[in-house]
Design a protein around this motif. Structure first.
Motif, mmCIF file in Angstrom:
data_model
loop_
_atom_site.group_PDB
_atom_site.id
_atom_site.type_symbol
_atom_site.label_atom_id
_atom_site.label_comp_id
_atom_site.label_asym_id
_atom_site.label_seq_id
_atom_site.Cartn_x
_atom_site.Cartn_y
_atom_site.Cartn_z
ATOM 1 N N GLY A 519 -9.989 -6.347 -2.941
ATOM 2 C CA GLY A 519 -10.026 -7.234 -4.369
ATOM 3 C C GLY A 519 -9.618 -8.395 -4.265
ATOM 4 O O GLY A 519 -9.470 -9.010 -5.243
ATOM 5 N N ALA A 520 -9.841 -9.014 -2.852
ATOM 6 C CA ALA A 520 -10.981 -10.438 -2.347
ATOM 7 C C ALA A 520 -11.646 -10.951 -3.363
ATOM 8 O O ALA A 520 -12.620 -9.612 -3.109
ATOM 9 C CB ALA A 520 -10.530 -10.729 -1.414
ATOM 10 N N GLY A 521 -12.535 -11.909 -3.265
ATOM 11 C CA GLY A 521 -13.497 -12.368 -4.303
ATOM 12 C C GLY A 521 -13.552 -13.940 -4.344
ATOM 13 O O GLY A 521 -13.477 -14.537 -4.113
ATOM 14 N N MET A 522 -15.216 -13.651 -5.250
ATOM 15 C CA MET A 522 -15.109 -15.171 -5.639
ATOM 16 C C MET A 522 -15.141 -15.500 -6.867
ATOM 17 O O MET A 522 -16.399 -14.546 -7.839
ATOM 18 C CB MET A 522 -16.746 -16.164 -4.818
ATOM 19 N N PHE A 523 -14.417 -16.646 -7.109
ATOM 20 C CA PHE A 523 -14.774 -16.307 -9.377
ATOM 21 C C PHE A 523 -16.695 -16.683 -9.427
ATOM 22 O O PHE A 523 -17.256 -16.914 -8.734
ATOM 23 C CB PHE A 523 -14.170 -17.648 -9.147
ATOM 24 N N TRP A 597 -25.829 -16.752 -11.994
ATOM 25 C CA TRP A 597 -24.551 -17.271 -12.045
ATOM 26 C C TRP A 597 -24.389 -15.840 -11.389
ATOM 27 O O TRP A 597 -25.295 -14.344 -11.132
ATOM 28 C CB TRP A 597 -24.370 -17.270 -13.106
ATOM 29 N N HIS A 598 -23.715 -15.490 -10.156
ATOM 30 C CA HIS A 598 -22.642 -14.630 -9.353
ATOM 31 C C HIS A 598 -21.364 -14.470 -9.364
ATOM 32 O O HIS A 598 -20.226 -16.129 -8.795
ATOM 33 C CB HIS A 598 -23.183 -14.671 -7.741
ATOM 34 N N GLN A 599 -20.542 -13.596 -9.617
ATOM 35 C CA GLN A 599 -19.205 -13.244 -9.034
ATOM 36 C C GLN A 599 -19.523 -11.362 -8.090
ATOM 37 O O GLN A 599 -19.742 -11.621 -8.215
ATOM 38 C CB GLN A 599 -18.316 -12.829 -10.263
ATOM 39 N N THR A 600 -18.331 -12.019 -7.637
ATOM 40 C CA THR A 600 -18.107 -10.797 -6.276
ATOM 41 C C THR A 600 -17.143 -10.091 -6.755
ATOM 42 O O THR A 600 -15.826 -11.344 -6.442
ATOM 43 C CB THR A 600 -18.671 -11.550 -4.639
ATOM 44 N N GLU A 601 -17.051 -8.849 -5.209
ATOM 45 C CA GLU A 601 -14.796 -9.159 -5.558
ATOM 46 C C GLU A 601 -14.757 -7.616 -4.463
ATOM 47 O O GLU A 601 -15.534 -6.714 -4.495
ATOM 48 C CB GLU A 601 -14.494 -8.077 -6.519
ATOM 49 N N ASN A 602 -14.329 -7.840 -3.486
ATOM 50 C CA ASN A 602 -15.099 -7.166 -2.177
ATOM 51 C C ASN A 602 -13.931 -5.392 -2.456
ATOM 52 O O ASN A 602 -12.728 -5.243 -3.337
ATOM 53 C CB ASN A 602 -13.658 -6.910 -0.786
ATOM 54 N N LEU A 603 -14.107 -4.520 -1.957
ATOM 55 C CA LEU A 603 -14.302 -2.591 -2.438
ATOM 56 C C LEU A 603 -13.556 -2.026 -0.924
ATOM 57 O O LEU A 603 -12.823 -0.828 -1.635
ATOM 58 C CB LEU A 603 -15.254 -2.149 -3.332
ATOM 59 N N ALA A 604 -13.275 -2.820 -0.410
ATOM 60 C CA ALA A 604 -12.694 -2.429 0.633
ATOM 61 C C ALA A 604 -12.127 -2.850 1.864
ATOM 62 O O ALA A 604 -12.675 -4.099 1.909
ATOM 63 C CB ALA A 604 -13.820 -1.104 1.723
ATOM 64 N N THR A 605 -10.982 -2.869 3.167
ATOM 65 C CA THR A 605 -10.491 -3.517 3.561
ATOM 66 C C THR A 605 -10.536 -3.249 5.154
ATOM 67 O O THR A 605 -10.906 -2.203 5.266
ATOM 68 C CB THR A 605 -8.922 -4.110 3.610
ATOM 69 N N PRO A 606 -11.231 -4.239 5.909
ATOM 70 C CA PRO A 606 -12.123 -5.161 5.589
ATOM 71 C C PRO A 606 -13.041 -5.169 5.317
ATOM 72 O O PRO A 606 -14.354 -4.224 4.947
ATOM 73 C CB PRO A 606 -11.854 -6.056 7.209
ATOM 74 N N SER A 607 -13.445 -6.459 4.740
ATOM 75 C CA SER A 607 -14.665 -6.636 4.096
ATOM 76 C C SER A 607 -16.258 -7.384 4.503
ATOM 77 O O SER A 607 -15.274 -8.766 4.543
ATOM 78 C CB SER A 607 -15.147 -6.581 2.452
ATOM 79 N N MET A 608 -16.710 -7.571 5.241
ATOM 80 C CA MET A 608 -17.710 -8.517 6.253
ATOM 81 C C MET A 608 -19.337 -8.911 5.775
ATOM 82 O O MET A 608 -20.212 -7.152 6.022
ATOM 83 C CB MET A 608 -17.319 -8.774 7.334
#
Length: 677
Positions: A519-523, A597-608
């Motif tokens: 759920g974490a990511g960058m705008f 332009w780019h936006q990201t969102e992690n789909l698993a824990t942890p995401s590296m």
């Protein structure tokens, strides 16, 4: 005024020769004149201060209506300081403090208002609302305020749970109860809340209307019999003559009672009919809602059959209804620590965010296998002119064992990271500067030191890697595509001094390791440094949304559009944007050119993932202009030293010569070890 007093004193001193009695008279008259002058001056000053306090109050109310609560509170405090005896100013100050969730200050303001005017209606009502509102945030106020609220409830005839019970009813039940009792004759002076309380008390008591009517009839008959007995005792001599008249009166009274009973029964029947009609309306509303939902589902099914589009595979979980209390689906992955501070939601918080989807499916970012990257049909990807996902380039990386979090924490414990305890999916997110070892321990087991925000779930770590740490990490990489490690050559040629190379890579965020939860990511944003970039997914998976720079007119700026969950009511132009999406899994790399332009969102824990920047034939001129502007006018907040700006001049000439005139630099290069440099 001082001149007048001096004149009076001179008159008194000039008449020393007079008698003592006359001197006393003159002194008393002089004192009276001084007192009158002082009183008039004080009244004028109080009137001017009240006028200034009213002006401040009006300006503060205007600020509050415009949404500037901090400015309004400052003006209200100035008004209270000018005229502290005005209870209305204390009340207005308490309202603004309550809106800013400063409950202790609001309580003091309301109590001071009630001390100045004990029966101030707004102050009494606002203090009761403050106690109930603070209870929702688990904030307990002082015993003095609670005692005052109990006194107010006794004066107003309120019960302690009335306000809470009123707020727990659904909106539909309130509408139906209003329809049920619209036609019932009740006292016009009662308010809506008082009528509702009477109805609730009758329901709780379970009193039947007909039984109550019979009880009233029996009481009336008993009273009439007592009156008749008293009349008989008073009129014993004429009892015989009036027996006939009494019988007639009894018959008349019985007939009147029967008529009254019949009227009451008719009223009860009307009430029952009204309730039945209200229940019918309820059921009709529910049936109409069901019919509309079924018809919309049928229409959707018919549309999908006509267009023959592939539906997404079902997840097996039905979406819950979107209400004002919607929680993020990623909250289950967050570890809640007892006693940890919870940050209230921001003003732009959207509770329905995760229930929204784009109106149309976005095209996928192209995928290219490394063995076919330099084929003629993939020339634009090999030249770095378009974004793409590179497969097969990380097949030899030991992904199962490399860069485990515990290993990184022990090898680089003192490296400073940007730690975001509640996500980075908004442009106004600010990090904590934390060592890597402490950041990873907080990532794995939150201690409660950093505040949580349930409305922005997800922990995000951004590690800006220096040159020594980067070299140690790259020792574990077996093979790296030459196009993704070209910066090693010009960095060592243009910036031979390790200190200058370290300053440049750290200040412009040239190389990074990104670690986050689900759920974490960058705008949505463009990179500040106008250069191409690549990112290799080491663990987990990440969703990407990429838009070319010519679509900027539909994106409203950095962080204004959530591309994965768009709100078309606020950003209607985004519907016309032509962008692409993809999911990058572990063992895959992604590349995007400058200004994308780019936006990201992690789909698993942890995401590296690990990321770096590229200077190539497509962006070296733009990048050179940006760095010159930084050195000459300080365009960004990087704060380059003079030595670095002087050394970068050789880089500009190196790029110009190498990127423009060296055709061998663009030829195909196979996978090679890092030691070849």
């Amino acid at each position: 005024m001082m001149m007048m007093m001096m004149m009076m004193m001179m008159m008194m001193s000039s008449r020393r020769g007079r008698s003592s009695r006359s001197q006393r008279c003159l002194s008393t008259t002089a004192l009276l004149v001084c007192v009158l002058l002082l009183a008039t001056a004080a009244s004028g000053a109080s009137q001017s201060s009240r006028a200034r306090a009213k002006e401040k109050n009006a300006a503060a109310i205007k600020r509050a209506n415009e949404g500037d609560l901090s400015g309004a509170m400052a003006l209200f405090e100035e008004a209270v300081g000018i005229d502290p005896s005005n209870p209305e100013l204390h009340n207005n100050l308490g309202v603004t403090q309550m809106r800013r969730k400063e409950f202790d200050k609001a309580e003091r303001s309301f109590l001071s208002c009630l001390e100045l005017q004990p029966e101030h209606p707004d102050g009494m009502r606002n203090l009761v609302e403050l106690i109930d509102f603070a209870a929702k945030y688990n904030v307990r106020l002082s015993t003095r305020g609670q005692r005052k609220v109990e006194e107010i409830r006794e004066v107003l005839g309120l019960e302690a749970g009335d306000d809470e019970e009123e707020g727990e009813d659904d909106e539909e039940d309130d509408d139906d109860e209003e329809e049920e009792y619209d036609e019932v004759d009740e006292d016009a002076t009662l308010t809506r809340k008082q009528r509702q309380r009477l109805r609730d008390r009758r329901r709780r008591a379970g009193v039947d209307d007909e039984d109550q009517d019979e009880h009233e009839e029996e009481e009336e008959e008993a009273e009439e019999e007592e009156e008749e007995d008293e009349e008989e005792e008073e009129e014993k001599p004429v009892r015989k003559s009036k027996k006939k008249n009494k019988k007639k009166n009894k018959e008349k009274s019985k007939n009147n009672k029967k008529k009254k009973n019949q009227k009451k029964k008719n009223k009860n029947m009307d009430r029952m009919a009204q309730r039945e009609e209200a229940n019918k309306r309820k059921s009709a509303k529910k049936n109409s809602k069901k019919q509309t939902t079924t018809t919309t589902r049928k229409r959707r099914k018919s549309r999908t059959k006509k267009t023959k589009k592939k539906r997404r595979p079902a997840t097996g979980k039905r979406r819950r209804k979107a209400t004002s209390g919607v929680e993020s689906p990623y909250l289950a992955d967050q570890k809640k620590v007892p006693g940890q501070k919870v940050v209230p939601p921001a003003e732009d918080y959207d509770p329905l965010r995760h229930t929204r989807k784009p109106k149309r499916e976005q095209p996928q970012v192209p995928r290219v296998h490394f063995s076919k990257l330099y084929d003629p049909e993939n020339a634009k990807y090999a030249e770095g002119l378009a974004p793409f996902v590179l497969e097969g380039a990380m097949d030899d990386w030991p992904l199962d064992t490399m860069w485990q979090m515990s290993d990184l924490a022990s090898r680089f414990p003192d490296s400073i990271t940007d730690f975001y305890p509640h996500n980075m999916d908004r442009a106004n997110s600010h990090p904590y500067l934390v060592p890597l070892q402490e950041a990873i321990s907080e990532f794995q087991n939150p201690s409660g030191r950093f505040p949580r925000n349930d409305h922005m779930p997800g922990t995000y770590i951004q590690w800006n890697i220096n040159i020594t740490d980067w070299d140690q990490l790259m020792d574990e990489v077996v093979n790296m595509p030459y196009a993704f490690r070209r910066d090693e050559e010009w960095l060592r040629v243009c910036l031979p001094d390790p200190k200058l190379r370290q300053e440049f890579t750290k200040k412009v965020h040239w190389r990074m390791l990104l670690l986050g939860t689900k759920g974490a990511g960058m705008f949505n944003h463009q990179d500040v440094l106008r250069s191409s970039s690549w990112q290799a997914q080491v663990h987990g998976a990440k969703k990407w949304h990429i838009c070319p720079p010519d679509q900027s007119q539909y994106l409203y700026g950095a962080g204004k559009v959530d591309c994965f969950h768009p709100n078309y009511a606020k950003t209607p132009l985004f519907e016309h944007a032509r962008c692409a999406q993809t999911i990058v899994k572990a063992g895959e790399m992604i590349y995007y050119p400058a200004d994308y332009w780019h936006q990201t969102e992690n789909l698993a824990t942890p995401s590296m993932s690990i990321s770096s920047t590229i200077v190539d034939e497509n962006n070296f001129k733009i990048l050179g202009d940006e760095l010159r502007a930084q050195c000459e006018s300080g365009k960004w907040s990087w704060d380059f030293s003079r030595e670095l700006c002087h050394a970068l001049k050789s880089c500009y000439s190196f790029w110009d010569h190498r990127m423009s005139n060296d055709p061998d630099d663009n030829e195909q290069c196979p996978l090679a070890d890092k030691d070849e440099l």
